[in-house]
Design a protein around this motif. Structure first.
Motif, short mmCIF file in Angstrom:
data_model
loop_
_atom_site.label_atom_id
_atom_site.label_comp_id
_atom_site.label_asym_id
_atom_site.label_seq_id
_atom_site.Cartn_x
_atom_site.Cartn_y
_atom_site.Cartn_z
N PHE A 102 -4.23 1.36 5.68
CA PHE A 102 -4.88 1.13 4.39
C PHE A 102 -5.53 2.39 3.84
CE2 PHE A 102 -5.07 -3.19 6.37
CZ PHE A 102 -4.20 -3.80 5.50
N HIS A 152 0.83 -1.21 0.00
CA HIS A 152 0.00 0.00 0.00
C HIS A 152 0.87 1.27 0.00
CE1 HIS A 152 -3.48 -2.53 0.61
NE2 HIS A 152 -4.26 -1.46 0.54
N SER A 169 -7.68 0.16 -2.55
CA SER A 169 -7.08 -0.69 -1.52
C SER A 169 -7.77 -2.05 -1.47
CB SER A 169 -7.20 0.00 -0.16
OG SER A 169 -6.90 -0.89 0.89
#
Length: 392
Positions: free
Chosen positions: A147, A121, A137
């Motif tokens: 996230f 991420h 995500s």
């Protein structure tokens, strides 16, 4: 959309009102089969030719299935498998970012899809920000609270720095995938949440002593997310669907709290500074990386011990600093909400992760160095900094 995310949805409404920059953070799903809804979402947003960003493990966990679904819908996906370094670590560094940026086609790529946990991420959100592309995500494990973050911790020449990046426009957390995540990754997510005990304490301290910005409502959001995990640690340790859903919701709420505040203060204090210090030391020594949340959980328990010793027993690593002496009574009051090192270790053990420095593999010399030096990694007036700064 499950009921467990209704609170997070309300937070997002407030986020759009208070932080228009992140107004694209519109869509979240935490439920079984969430992955299957991604193609329809991309079509509604006219986001063709996405790049799936993953490592070898996360591609196997969810990327293969997503790639097949996107191909079947004619969305012409591309794939970027981030390569590990020479000792097998996938690192959010310049080399990994460049690998992804090379794959981005300005006129063709519609979006980037991060399929993985924290490192994937961070690489994706940084590349998305720099290329002007939205990103989505897709967590493969409930392992970190970043996230939904807009900050990307990136290793630059061996030093970890946090850069402004992009928050995702959507999050698809598929419970069918998350419950299959290795227990150590689940425990790492719990450890990341447990670290909020000391990050919230440091935040209050910095507000009182250095007038750093503070928001009681945002602190309450983070506290609520933390307490929900502690109350359900047994379910989390057993990886039940309920436990995973509660943990993932808490991680999402913690990330949204950071977005609401605009900085990482609610979720990152001295425990994160120790974690970053250990990570950089391991990189410099060419050692296999430790899980972020595992480090944070153990670091938080050690910081708790240090703070309790200083505030309640008058035991200091150096002479008692003047700034600390002035606020010691208030810190004692706050510390009543922070469990002891032993209590935190018990919680970490129930979650199925390392519970102390020995379990984690951090030796006493590195730990002692980090207590002396890690506070300098960030410009935050933590208690750790106060206990160090007047003695150097």
């Amino acid at each position: 959309m499950t009921d467990s995310l209704s609170y997070a949805r309300r937070l997002m409404s407030q986020l759009r009102e208070n932080q228009p920059t992140f107004s694209e953070l519109l869509h979240m799903q935490l439920e079984s089969g969430a992955l299957d809804d991604i193609p329809a979402f991309l079509k509604r947003r006219s986001l063709s030719s996405p790049i799936i960003v993953a490592d070898a493990n996360t591609f196997e966990a969810a990327g293969t299935r997503l790639m097949d679904a996107l191909v079947d819908e004619g969305l012409e996906p591309n794939l970027c498998i981030i390569q590990p370094d020479t000792i097998g670590n996938v690192v959010a560094d310049a080399e990994s970012i460049l690998q992804l940026l090379i794959e981005v086609k300005p006129e063709r790529t519609g979006c980037l899809i991060a399929v993985g946990s924290g490192t994937i991420h961070d690489i994706t959100r940084f590349a998305a920000h720099r290329s002007g592309k939205p990103f989505i995500s897709v967590p493969t494990a409930p392992s970190v609270d970043g996230f939904t973050s807009a900050g990307a911790p990136i290793v630059v020449r061996g030093v970890k720095e946090t850069f402004q990046a992009s928050a995702p426009i959507a999050l698809f957390a598929d419970l069918d995938i998350l419950v299959k995540a290795p227990q150590l990754l689940v425990a790492a997510g719990f450890g990341d949440m447990l670290g909020k005990y000391t990050s919230l304490l440091d935040w209050r301290f910095s507000s009182h002593t250095a007038r750093e910005p503070y928001d009681e409502q945002v602190a309450g959001i983070t506290q609520r997310a933390l307490e929900s995990c502690v109350q359900h640690v047994e379910d989390i340790g057993k990886r039940t669907e309920t436990g995973i859903q509660i943990l993932m919701t808490a991680l999402i709420e913690s990330g949204i709290a950071m977005l609401l505040f605009g900085q990482s203060h609610p979720a990152s204090g001295a425990e994160h500074h120790l974690s970053h210090y250990w990570e950089m030391a391991y990189l410099q020594k060419g050692r296999k990386a430790l899980l972020h949340g595992a480090k944070v959980g153990v670091a938080s328990s050690e910081i708790s011990q240090l703070y309790h010793d200083a505030a309640e027993r008058g035991e200091y690593p150096y002479a008692e600093p003047q700034d600390w002496k002035q606020h010691r009574q208030q810190v004692q009051e706050w510390l009543r909400q922070v469990p002891s090192r032993e209590a935190m270790a018990s919680l970490l053990r129930q979650a199925g992760g390392p519970a102390n420095l020995r379990d984690l593999g951090v030796d006493e010399e590195l730990f002692a160095q980090s207590l002396r030096e890690a506070h300098a990694l960030r410009n935050r007036h933590t208690i750790l900094k106060a206990l160090n700064e007047d003695n150097h």
